[in-house]
Design an enzyme around this catalytic site. Structure first.
Site, PDB file in Angstrom:
ATOM      1  N   HIS A  17       0.843  -1.205   0.000  1.00 10.20           N
ATOM      2  CA  HIS A  17       0.000   0.000   0.000  1.00 10.20           C
ATOM      3  C   HIS A  17       0.882   1.260   0.000  1.00 10.20           C
ATOM      4  O   HIS A  17       0.628   2.210  -0.728  1.00 10.20           O
ATOM      5  CB  HIS A  17      -0.859   0.066   1.278  1.00 10.20           C
ATOM      6  CG  HIS A  17      -1.919  -0.993   1.392  1.00 10.20           C
ATOM      7  ND1 HIS A  17      -2.001  -1.840   2.471  1.00 10.20           N
ATOM      8  CD2 HIS A  17      -2.960  -1.322   0.583  1.00 10.20           C
ATOM      9  CE1 HIS A  17      -3.057  -2.641   2.331  1.00 10.20           C
ATOM     10  NE2 HIS A  17      -3.647  -2.365   1.181  1.00 10.20           N
ATOM     11  N   LYS A  41     -15.676  -7.809   4.526  1.00 14.66           N
ATOM     12  CA  LYS A  41     -14.740  -8.859   4.925  1.00 14.66           C
ATOM     13  C   LYS A  41     -14.476  -8.747   6.414  1.00 14.66           C
ATOM     14  O   LYS A  41     -14.717  -7.692   7.006  1.00 14.66           O
ATOM     15  CB  LYS A  41     -13.434  -8.780   4.137  1.00 14.66           C
ATOM     16  CG  LYS A  41     -12.795  -7.409   3.989  1.00 14.66           C
ATOM     17  CD  LYS A  41     -11.441  -7.541   3.294  1.00 14.66           C
ATOM     18  CE  LYS A  41     -11.234  -6.556   2.195  1.00 14.66           C
ATOM     19  NZ  LYS A  41      -9.932  -6.515   1.595  1.00 14.66           N
ATOM     20  N   ARG A  90      -2.265  -6.084  -8.417  1.00 12.59           N
ATOM     21  CA  ARG A  90      -1.240  -7.130  -8.300  1.00 12.59           C
ATOM     22  C   ARG A  90      -1.543  -8.224  -9.317  1.00 12.59           C
ATOM     23  O   ARG A  90      -2.694  -8.665  -9.412  1.00 12.59           O
ATOM     24  CB  ARG A  90      -1.281  -7.770  -6.905  1.00 12.59           C
ATOM     25  CG  ARG A  90      -0.712  -6.899  -5.821  1.00 12.59           C
ATOM     26  CD  ARG A  90      -1.247  -7.313  -4.475  1.00 12.59           C
ATOM     27  NE  ARG A  90      -2.681  -7.083  -4.409  1.00 12.59           N
ATOM     28  CZ  ARG A  90      -3.427  -7.292  -3.333  1.00 12.59           C
ATOM     29  NH1 ARG A  90      -2.871  -7.741  -2.242  1.00 12.59           N
ATOM     30  NH2 ARG A  90      -4.722  -7.039  -3.347  1.00 12.59           N
ATOM     31  N   SER A 128      -2.805  -7.930   2.741  1.00 12.05           N
ATOM     32  CA  SER A 128      -3.074  -7.817   4.183  1.00 12.05           C
ATOM     33  C   SER A 128      -3.566  -9.155   4.723  1.00 12.05           C
ATOM     34  O   SER A 128      -3.239  -9.536   5.845  1.00 12.05           O
ATOM     35  CB  SER A 128      -4.130  -6.741   4.445  1.00 12.05           C
ATOM     36  OG  SER A 128      -3.676  -5.490   4.009  1.00 12.05           O
TER      37      SER A 128
HETATM   38  P1  ADP Z   1      -9.914  -3.329  -0.465  1.00 12.92           P
HETATM   39  O1  ADP Z   1     -10.779  -3.990   0.558  1.00 12.92           O
HETATM   40  O2  ADP Z   1     -10.480  -2.050  -1.012  1.00 12.92           O
HETATM   41  O3  ADP Z   1      -9.411  -4.251  -1.551  1.00 12.92           O
HETATM   42  P2  ADP Z   1      -7.175  -3.323   0.480  1.00 12.92           P
HETATM   43  O4  ADP Z   1      -6.609  -2.617   1.664  1.00 12.92           O
HETATM   44  O5  ADP Z   1      -7.065  -4.802   0.455  1.00 12.92           O
HETATM   45  O6  ADP Z   1      -8.669  -2.820   0.402  1.00 12.92           O
HETATM   46  O7  ADP Z   1      -6.516  -2.743  -0.841  1.00 12.92           O
HETATM   47  C1  ADP Z   1      -6.639  -1.401  -1.203  1.00 12.92           C
HETATM   48  C2  ADP Z   1      -6.004  -1.203  -2.562  1.00 12.92           C
HETATM   49  O8  ADP Z   1      -4.611  -1.446  -2.485  1.00 12.92           O
HETATM   50  C3  ADP Z   1      -6.530  -2.140  -3.644  1.00 12.92           C
HETATM   51  O9  ADP Z   1      -6.544  -1.446  -4.879  1.00 12.92           O
HETATM   52  C4  ADP Z   1      -5.508  -3.248  -3.678  1.00 12.92           C
HETATM   53  O10 ADP Z   1      -5.470  -3.883  -4.932  1.00 12.92           O
HETATM   54  C5  ADP Z   1      -4.245  -2.437  -3.428  1.00 12.92           C
HETATM   55  N1  ADP Z   1      -3.179  -3.247  -2.856  1.00 12.92           N
HETATM   56  C6  ADP Z   1      -3.248  -4.105  -1.816  1.00 12.92           C
HETATM   57  N2  ADP Z   1      -2.053  -4.703  -1.594  1.00 12.92           N
HETATM   58  C7  ADP Z   1      -1.208  -4.221  -2.535  1.00 12.92           C
HETATM   59  C8  ADP Z   1       0.169  -4.464  -2.883  1.00 12.92           C
HETATM   60  N3  ADP Z   1       0.893  -5.369  -2.237  1.00 12.92           N
HETATM   61  N4  ADP Z   1       0.696  -3.751  -3.898  1.00 12.92           N
HETATM   62  C9  ADP Z   1      -0.056  -2.875  -4.593  1.00 12.92           C
HETATM   63  N5  ADP Z   1      -1.354  -2.613  -4.352  1.00 12.92           N
HETATM   64  C10 ADP Z   1      -1.932  -3.273  -3.341  1.00 12.92           C
END
Ligand code: ADP
Length: 164
Positions: A17, A41, A90, A128
């Site tokens: 992130h 989730k 990703r 995450s």
């Molecule tokens: P959500 O529930 O909206 O998917 P996340 O916190 O899982 O929330 O992810 C937020 C954003 O960050 C999404 O666009 C996700 O694809 C991106 N993201 C999550 N992990 C990574 C990573 N390792 N590298 C790049 N982008 C990421």
């Protein structure tokens, strides 16, 4: 002036992130990180904890702000005056879901542009969800999260999360 909104669950914020945040904050005048209050989730951290962890991780970036939200993401974008929504992609795993959301958001808010950043190579497999599994079993989180996030995970699970 271009304002961008990066929404997500951030449960918790990872280096993946943070990589997107750094890249987006250098491209746009202002970046607002929206921490979604009620994603579909199971969450490990409360919204307040997730916001605080993000705030601490981005404290050195002067054009980045963090705020929780519980409304539609496009409504938050309108409220904060964002013209752009930022997401991270990703490998192939994120594409279908992001595409579906993008189409719905385009229908609801045609003026809001989506900018997707390709995840950097070293963070392609960092999520995450997986991180929490590793942390729960006391695995090493080196190069995956900031120290304060590793500590928060350790406290939550009562494990010794190594951060070499
Ligand atoms: P959500 O529930 O909206 O998917 P996340 O916190 O899982 O929330 O992810 C937020 C954003 O960050 C999404 O666009 C996700 O694809 C991106 N993201 C999550 N992990 C990574 C990573 N390792 N590298 C790049 N982008 C990421």
């Amino acid at each position: 002036m271009t304002i961008a909104l990066y929404p997500g669950s951030f449960d918790p914020i990872t280096h993946g992130h943070l990589d997107i945040i750094k890249r987006a904050s250098s491209l746009f005048d202002e970046l607002i990180i929206g921490v979604y209050d009620r994603p579909d989730k199971r969450l490990l951290f409360h919204t307040k904890e997730r916001v605080e962890m993000v705030q601490q991780a981005v404290a050195h970036l002067s054009n980045v702000q963090v705020r929780p939200y519980s409304e539609l993401t496009i409504d938050l974008a309108k409220k904060v005056g964002a013209q752009v929504m930022v997401r991270g992609l990703r490998m192939s795993s994120d594409f279908d879901r992001e595409f579906e959301m993008a189409m719905m958001n385009k229908k609801l808010a045609p003026d809001l542009e989506l900018v997707c950043f390709m995840a950097s190579l070293q963070y392609q497999f960092l999520s995450s969800g997986l991180l929490k599994e590793v942390a729960q079993l006391g695995g090493c989180l080196e190069n995956m999260v900031a120290d304060h996030v590793a500590t928060a995970l350790r406290n939550k699970f009562g494990t010794r999360v190594s951060q070499a």
